[in-house]
Write a protein that holds these residues in place. Structure first.
Motif, short mmCIF file in Angstrom:
data_model
loop_
_atom_site.label_atom_id
_atom_site.label_comp_id
_atom_site.label_asym_id
_atom_site.label_seq_id
_atom_site.Cartn_x
_atom_site.Cartn_y
_atom_site.Cartn_z
N ILE A 60 64.95 19.34 63.43
CA ILE A 60 64.99 18.03 64.07
C ILE A 60 66.20 18.03 64.99
CG2 ILE A 60 66.14 17.00 62.05
CD1 ILE A 60 64.68 14.34 62.86
N ARG A 61 65.94 17.79 66.27
CA ARG A 61 66.99 17.86 67.29
C ARG A 61 67.23 16.47 67.86
NH1 ARG A 61 63.55 22.41 68.65
NH2 ARG A 61 64.48 24.25 67.65
N PHE A 62 68.49 16.10 67.97
CA PHE A 62 68.90 14.79 68.47
C PHE A 62 69.64 14.98 69.79
CE2 PHE A 62 72.28 11.56 68.81
CZ PHE A 62 71.51 10.42 68.82
N THR A 63 69.19 14.27 70.83
CA THR A 63 69.85 14.28 72.13
C THR A 63 70.19 12.84 72.48
OG1 THR A 63 68.46 16.15 72.78
CG2 THR A 63 69.71 15.07 74.52
N LEU A 64 71.49 12.54 72.59
CA LEU A 64 71.93 11.17 72.86
C LEU A 64 71.58 10.71 74.26
CD1 LEU A 64 73.40 8.65 71.88
CD2 LEU A 64 75.54 9.70 72.64
N GLU A 65 71.80 11.59 75.25
CA GLU A 65 71.52 11.24 76.64
C GLU A 65 71.24 12.51 77.42
OE1 GLU A 65 75.13 9.21 77.56
OE2 GLU A 65 76.24 11.04 77.92
N GLN A 72 66.79 10.79 72.16
CA GLN A 72 65.54 11.49 71.92
C GLN A 72 65.64 12.36 70.68
OE1 GLN A 72 63.96 13.75 75.27
NE2 GLN A 72 63.32 15.37 73.87
N ILE A 73 64.57 12.35 69.91
CA ILE A 73 64.42 13.24 68.75
C ILE A 73 63.29 14.21 69.07
CG2 ILE A 73 63.62 13.39 66.35
CD1 ILE A 73 66.35 12.18 66.34
N THR A 74 63.50 15.50 68.80
CA THR A 74 62.46 16.50 68.97
C THR A 74 62.25 17.20 67.63
OG1 THR A 74 63.10 16.84 71.28
CG2 THR A 74 61.72 18.54 70.27
N LEU A 75 61.00 17.32 67.22
CA LEU A 75 60.65 18.01 65.98
C LEU A 75 59.95 19.32 66.32
CD1 LEU A 75 59.04 14.99 64.11
CD2 LEU A 75 61.36 15.86 63.84
N GLU A 76 60.34 20.38 65.63
CA GLU A 76 59.66 21.67 65.79
C GLU A 76 59.48 22.29 64.42
OE1 GLU A 76 59.82 25.84 68.34
OE2 GLU A 76 61.53 24.49 68.42
N TYR A 77 58.25 22.70 64.13
CA TYR A 77 57.92 23.31 62.85
C TYR A 77 57.86 24.82 62.98
CZ TYR A 77 56.81 18.61 61.29
OH TYR A 77 56.90 17.28 60.96
#
Length: 128
Positions: free
Chosen positions: A76-81, A58-63
């Motif tokens: 930009i946050r990356f969560t593998l599982e 999952q990728i999460t974007l926050e401005y």
């Protein structure tokens, strides 16, 4: 750890990941004209976000910005599982990052290389 490419400061938490480790080569490519049109990049991001949660990675974007009208930073946050440690990279600009061709192209490249099943976006601009 701070890195500078051109006039865009790039900061991260010092973690190396396949998804976020592409930035050095990406900045080089952008400087040589491989950036995507900002409108096209924004549409691709919006299309991914519209799909909703489809699992991991999952990728999460926050401005972030000083006002709701101008986002000068994006995380930009990356969560593998599920339950995995979140890896984060930040981009900043003196102007609105949502209208910055290099930054929006970088977000697309990260999403593509991460092979993200889900792309989430926090609504609006978080005030800093």
């Amino acid at each position: 750890m701070d890195k500078h490419r051109g006039s865009l400061p790039l900061t991260g938490n010092g973690m190396n990941s396949p998804a976020l480790g592409l930035l050095d080569s990406f900045w080089f490519q952008c400087l040589q004209g491989f950036c995507m049109n900002v409108d096209k990049a924004k549409k691709r991001i919006a299309k991914q976000v519209k799909k909703g949660f489809k699992g991991y990675p999952q990728i999460t974007l926050e401005y972030f910005g000083k006002s709701a009208d101008c986002a000068t930073e994006v995380a930009i946050r990356f969560t593998l599982e599920e339950g995995a440690e979140v890896q984060e990279e930040r981009f900043a600009s003196e102007t609105d990052v949502r209208e910055n061709e290099v930054i929006q192209s970088a977000l697309i490249k990260i999403i593509d290389r991460a092979d993200a099943s889900s792309v989430m976006e926090i609504d609006g601009v978080s005030i800093i």
